[in-house]
Scaffold this motif. Structure first.
Motif, PDB file in Angstrom:
ATOM      1  N   GLN A 102      12.607  34.214  20.181  1.00 16.64           N
ATOM      2  CA  GLN A 102      11.617  33.324  20.768  1.00 16.64           C
ATOM      3  C   GLN A 102      10.447  33.118  19.813  1.00 16.64           C
ATOM      4  O   GLN A 102       9.871  34.086  19.294  1.00 16.64           O
ATOM      5  CB  GLN A 102      11.093  33.905  22.089  1.00 16.64           C
ATOM      6  N   THR A 103      10.100  31.849  19.610  1.00 12.24           N
ATOM      7  CA  THR A 103       8.989  31.474  18.736  1.00 12.24           C
ATOM      8  C   THR A 103       8.014  30.629  19.534  1.00 12.24           C
ATOM      9  O   THR A 103       8.436  29.685  20.222  1.00 12.24           O
ATOM     10  CB  THR A 103       9.493  30.670  17.521  1.00 12.24           C
ATOM     11  N   ILE A 153      18.548  36.414  21.501  1.00  6.83           N
ATOM     12  CA  ILE A 153      17.583  35.332  21.602  1.00  6.83           C
ATOM     13  C   ILE A 153      16.363  35.653  20.757  1.00  6.83           C
ATOM     14  O   ILE A 153      15.801  36.757  20.856  1.00  6.83           O
ATOM     15  CB  ILE A 153      17.148  35.113  23.071  1.00  6.83           C
ATOM     16  N   HIS A 210      23.856  38.418  24.876  1.00  8.86           N
ATOM     17  CA  HIS A 210      22.921  37.407  24.402  1.00  8.86           C
ATOM     18  C   HIS A 210      22.076  37.952  23.253  1.00  8.86           C
ATOM     19  O   HIS A 210      21.688  39.123  23.260  1.00  8.86           O
ATOM     20  CB  HIS A 210      21.956  36.962  25.513  1.00  8.86           C
ATOM     21  N   GLN A 230       7.935  36.086  15.949  1.00  8.95           N
ATOM     22  CA  GLN A 230       9.097  35.969  16.823  1.00  8.95           C
ATOM     23  C   GLN A 230       9.210  37.200  17.719  1.00  8.95           C
ATOM     24  O   GLN A 230       8.744  38.287  17.372  1.00  8.95           O
ATOM     25  CB  GLN A 230      10.396  35.827  16.019  1.00  8.95           C
ATOM     26  N   ASN A 288      19.538  25.937  19.912  1.00 11.23           N
ATOM     27  CA  ASN A 288      18.186  25.941  19.355  1.00 11.23           C
ATOM     28  C   ASN A 288      17.403  24.929  20.172  1.00 11.23           C
ATOM     29  O   ASN A 288      17.577  23.722  20.021  1.00 11.23           O
ATOM     30  CB  ASN A 288      18.215  25.551  17.871  1.00 11.23           C
ATOM     31  N   ILE A 303       8.079  27.547  24.338  1.00  7.82           N
ATOM     32  CA  ILE A 303       8.721  28.538  23.475  1.00  7.82           C
ATOM     33  C   ILE A 303       9.988  27.936  22.898  1.00  7.82           C
ATOM     34  O   ILE A 303      10.804  27.352  23.630  1.00  7.82           O
ATOM     35  CB  ILE A 303       9.045  29.832  24.257  1.00  7.82           C
ATOM     36  N   TYR A 304      10.147  28.072  21.570  1.00  7.12           N
ATOM     37  CA  TYR A 304      11.392  27.682  20.919  1.00  7.12           C
ATOM     38  C   TYR A 304      12.351  28.873  20.962  1.00  7.12           C
ATOM     39  O   TYR A 304      11.981  30.001  20.604  1.00  7.12           O
ATOM     40  CB  TYR A 304      11.151  27.288  19.465  1.00  7.12           C
ATOM     41  N   ASN A 305      13.581  28.621  21.438  1.00  7.30           N
ATOM     42  CA  ASN A 305      14.592  29.673  21.532  1.00  7.30           C
ATOM     43  C   ASN A 305      15.743  29.398  20.573  1.00  7.30           C
ATOM     44  O   ASN A 305      16.323  28.311  20.599  1.00  7.30           O
ATOM     45  CB  ASN A 305      15.160  29.753  22.956  1.00  7.30           C
ATOM     46  N   GLN A 306      16.049  30.363  19.740  1.00  8.64           N
ATOM     47  CA  GLN A 306      17.281  30.343  18.951  1.00  8.64           C
ATOM     48  C   GLN A 306      18.204  31.362  19.609  1.00  8.64           C
ATOM     49  O   GLN A 306      17.972  32.569  19.521  1.00  8.64           O
ATOM     50  CB  GLN A 306      17.017  30.717  17.490  1.00  8.64           C
ATOM     51  N   ALA A 307      19.227  30.870  20.325  1.00 14.88           N
ATOM     52  CA  ALA A 307      20.005  31.748  21.203  1.00 14.88           C
ATOM     53  C   ALA A 307      21.488  31.670  20.888  1.00 14.88           C
ATOM     54  O   ALA A 307      22.022  30.603  20.560  1.00 14.88           O
ATOM     55  CB  ALA A 307      19.772  31.370  22.662  1.00 14.88           C
ATOM     56  N   GLN A 312      11.666  25.447  25.516  1.00 13.66           N
ATOM     57  CA  GLN A 312      11.703  25.760  26.947  1.00 13.66           C
ATOM     58  C   GLN A 312      10.296  25.945  27.482  1.00 13.66           C
ATOM     59  O   GLN A 312       9.410  26.459  26.786  1.00 13.66           O
ATOM     60  CB  GLN A 312      12.502  27.039  27.189  1.00 13.66           C
TER      61      GLN A 312
END
Length: 868
Positions: free
Chosen positions: A612-613, A610, A608, A635, A554, A584-588, A557
């Motif tokens: 993106q927020t 992902i 993957h 998102q 989390n 951008i916030y990534n929950q990956a 980027q």
């Protein structure tokens, strides 16, 4: 016995003051050594200019009327042992008056021989120094004959050959004084000084710290042309657990590459030197005939050669050339000048000897001795310590033009490590060594094992790890990297991070990495946790990799920022130009599998998911109709599978404990990749396919430098929002990035199809070396060009009706993101590298899209790099 030097009757230049940069410890290699069985007289001393008191490098020291002699090193020092019957030595140097020196038989003689410049005895009106000339120069004519006949003299002209070789590579810490031994930090290590050895010439003490031995069998065939090296045995004394022995070995192999005197360009230290037998040599070198003599029963000419510009990447030395129809090189000694534009190396010396093998039409001159030494020093100083590296190879059991089984050439690797090569017993080494190890060399293995048991050594290793890699070890856990503990940016404010990784003390083939971070402005926690398992039962990331990594992250980027070998939250990279408030916030969630084949093929498989927020002032806003309301997408979620194939022939790495850095080579790298997204798979919102291709190649074009080319392209199929397209790699830091566009803003360009070219060229001082005062700084000219051309399908281009998130805008409502259909983006730079041997500074100029808002048309960027 070394090449004999005297004033030539064939050519007698009036003055030749050329100094070679050979360190004192190499004198034992330069000396001829005793040729007689009886007791000898040992003589060491220094040859100097009588007026300036400077040492005369490569002065000739000969026994009159005998085929016995040696030469001085770069500083004028020499060592020679002669029979008791010898009472005089003849010392000569081109352009100086020859001197006969008395010696005391049976004693250790220490001499200082002062030679007088021959011109000082002439009347001033008669002094007319001859200018060096290439035309009608018998030395140049002879070199041209050597070049013309080199194909028939090279061993590659045979249909087949094979031989056995024994290779020994040793590193010593030089100039170990009593003051150094008695340092407080070394009190626990006094046992290591049991292995010191003394240089007989300057009485400096050297401490061996590394030793590697290899037994090789080499086979060659001409059609199809192929050479295979089979490593039958390998043994090295290394600090297991602290320094990766294989990584050090690979790095040293890159520095100490095999030298073919007939090659136009000779690779050493990761760069290329123009060889004395290159077609360019008559232009870049000066050649002098020093003497004619008989060597191994053949009449030979002794040719002295040196670069016309001493700072150029070229050699200085002597070669014996057969004065017959073959014009073959029988022996060569060469090194580098003091003024050479080369870092960290205060001395380099190479010596090769050839002998005849075979009979009849298969009779050829083959290499029997290959000896190369280097002296590495951070600050060049007579009193300072240095690392002396010495590699010797001896050759035996030549077989010429005897057919070799095809099975020996089927392996894809150029160098093949046979089974159990690293587990050979003492009997194997006793039988296969061409010469037994000395007492000092044998002691290296024992010393290295003992030093690891000293607590002070382990503490010193921890400090070194902290300084070099940024980690602090705590038993089985490494805390770090410390340069990411604190940073800042416009979205997170002050960012604090703490994390680390497990090390090999917990488990060898599995590594866990994790960190947590918090921003004081966005008040959000970030984290990463990953587990890597190596199926090779070796440390993860060790070549050849066969490993899988599972991770969850989390994190925030910057779109379009790609950095090499560094983290984005590095404190030094927190300083950026312009506005940096769109992230951008990534929950990956990632699963990545990597498989490297020893023949250079690598393939990867990945899965993957992902989410993106948008962060900061970035919004995913869109409209579905021109008069409809603005809507916001919370998102963007993707679920994808991918894979890639890369071919990197002969790729080598410098291997750290848990990281590695590729070593540059002349071989190209090819890579293709494919990724596919699936709608409704784990809530993925899009179907798409991405195809990419990339080719990289380094061109070594001595003496014009080194050129690094990268060509890449890609195509994205599907209907996607711009964050899922190719947001091109931008750089808003003040660091010069090789693989990003240094004057492009974040989020400035996006494409779904693109092609890009990057060219980096280092001229290695080609121009600066010719400027008298500037060349002392050892600066190097660099230049670069980066071009990018692309486009975007209409379905992916945001509009007020298609529902695609709109490109971001600045505070005045101007659109920041562009496409590239109209013209390519281009930037170029010129700069100076090797400033203080560590820094590169570039002036970067943007060539296109100079009317875009909030951009910089030019900038000054800097980069830190350690290189030879």
């Amino acid at each position: 016995m070394l090449l004999l030097v005297s004033k030539s009757k064939i050519m007698n230049p009036s003055k030749l003051k050329i100094k070679l940069n050979f360190s004192l410890f190499l004198l034992l290699l330069l000396s001829g050594g005793p040729l007689f069985a009886q007791k000898t007289t040992s003589i060491h001393g220094k040859v100097i200019d009588a007026q300036t008191k400077d040492g005369l490098s490569y002065a000739s020291i000969q026994v009159p009327d005998a085929n016995l002699g040696t030469r001085s090193d770069i500083d004028g020092n020499f060592l020679i042992e002669v029979p008791l019957s010898v009472k005089k030595l003849r010392v000569s140097y081109v352009g100086y008056t020859t001197l006969l020196v008395d010696i005391k038989p049976g004693e250790n003689n220490e001499l200082e021989v002062a030679l007088t410049d021959a011109s000082v005895n002439l009347k001033e009106v008669e002094v007319r120094p001859d200018k060096y000339r290439r035309k009608n120069n018998p030395a140049v004519n002879l070199i041209n004959e050597v070049f013309a006949h080199k194909d028939q003299n090279r061993k590659e002209g045979l249909d087949f050959y094979s031989f056995d070789a024994y290779e020994k590579l040793q590193l010593d810490l030089n100039n170990v004084t009593d003051k150094f031994r008695n340092r407080r930090a070394l009190r626990k290590f006094q046992f290591i000084f049991e292995n010191v050895d003394t240089n007989k010439v300057n009485l400096k003490v050297a401490l061996p710290v590394y030793l590697r031995e290899r037994v090789l069998n080499v086979v060659y065939r001409k059609d199809p042309k192929e050479t295979k090296e089979y490593v039958l045995g390998e043994k090295q004394a290394g600090l297991e657990g602290y320094v990766d022995g294989d990584g050090v070995s690979a790095y040293l192999n890159n520095m100490y590459q095999k030298v073919d005197i007939y090659d136009s360009n000779i690779s050493l230290l990761g760069t290329q030197f123009v060889g004395p037998l290159s077609p360019l040599a008559p232009t870049l070198y000066r050649f002098y005939i020093m003497d004619t003599l008989v060597y191994q029963g053949a009449k030979c000419v002794d040719i002295f050669f040196a670069p016309a510009i001493k700072s150029d990447l070229a050699f200085m030395g002597n070669m014996l050339v057969a004065l017959d129809s073959t014009y073959a090189v029988r022996k060569v000694q060469m090194g580098i000048s003091k003024e050479i534009n080369l870092n960290w190396v205060s001395d380099l010396h190479l010596e090769q000897e050839f002998e005849f093998f075979g009979t009849g039409k298969n009779r050829r001159l083959m290499l029997v001795k290959d000896d190369i030494s280097m002296d590495f020093q951070i600050v060049k100083s007579e009193k300072g310590r240095s690392i002396l590296g010495h590699k010797t190879i001896s050759y035996r059991n030549y077989s010429l033009n005897q057919p070799i089984a095809d099975s020996l050439f089927r392996n894809q690797l150029a160098s093949v490590m046979v089974k159990d090569a690293t587990n050979r017993d003492g009997q194997f080494w006793d039988e296969r060594r061409h010469n037994p190890l000395s007492k000092t060399e044998n002691g290296i293995y024992k010393m290295v094992d003992s030093v690891q048991n000293v607590p002070a050594f382990r503490r010193a290793s921890d400090i070194a790890l902290l300084l070099l890699a940024g980690y602090k070890s705590f038993v089985w856990f490494d805390l770090g990297p410390v340069n990411t503990f604190y940073s800042f940016n416009d979205v997170e404010g002050f960012r604090m991070r703490l994390g680390g990784r497990t090390n090999t003390r917990l488990t060898k083939n599995m590594m866990a990495e994790f960190y947590g971070a918090y921003g004081t402005k966005d008040k959000k926690f970030k984290y990463y946790a990953g587990l890597t398992y190596a199926f090779t039962h070796k440390v993860p990331r060790n070549f050849p990799m066969n490993q899988v990594t599972v991770s969850v992250q989390n994190e925030i980027q910057i779109p379009g920022q790609e950095l090499q070998f560094v983290q984005e939250d590095n404190f030094l990279l927190s300083f950026k130009r312009g506005v940096n408030n769109k992230m951008i916030y990534n929950q990956a969630y990632h699963i990545d599998y990597v498989r490297e084949m020893e023949k250079g093929l690598t393939y990867t498989l990945s899965a993957h998911r992902i989410a993106q927020t948008p962060g900061g002032v970035l919004r995913f806003d869109y409209r579905t109709s021109s008069d409809g309301p603005v809507q916001f997408l919370d998102q963007i979620i993707t679920s994808e599978l991918g894979g890639s194939i890369k071919y990197s022939p002969n790729q080598k790495f410098y291997q750290g404990k848990t990281y590695r850095i590729p070593i540059d080579s002349k071989y190209p790298t090819f890579q293709i990749g494919l990724r596919a997204g699936f709608k409704n798979l784990l809530n993925g919102g899009y179907n798409y396919q991405v195809v990419t291709a990339k080719v990289t190649k380094i061109f070594y074009i001595a003496p014009f430098g080194i050129s690094d080319w990268t060509l890449e392209g890609g195509r994205i199929f599907g209907t996607l929002p711009y964050p899922l397209l190719k947001v091109h790699a931008a750089n808003q830091t003040y660091s010069y990035q090789l693989y990003a566009y240094n004057l492009m803003n974040f989020l400035e360009f996006a494409s779904d199809k693109f092609v890009a070219l990057s060219v980096q060229h280092n001229f290695n001082g080609l121009l600066f070396n010719k400027i008298p005062l500037v060349r002392r700084l050892k600066w190097r000219e660099v230049a670069s060009f980066k071009g990018l051309y692309g486009g975007m399908d209409g379905k992916n281009r945001p509009s007020d009706t298609n529902g695609q998130p709109r490109f971001p805008v600045d505070e005045e409502g101007r659109t920041l993101t562009r496409t590239l259909e109209n013209k390519p983006y281009m930037e170029a730079s010129v700069g100076i590298a090797n400033i203080f041997r560590l820094f590169r500074v570039d002036y970067v100029r943007r060539l296109t899209y100079t009317d875009s808002p909030n951009i910089s048309k030019w900038g000054i960027r800097a980069r830190f790099k350690i290189e030879f």
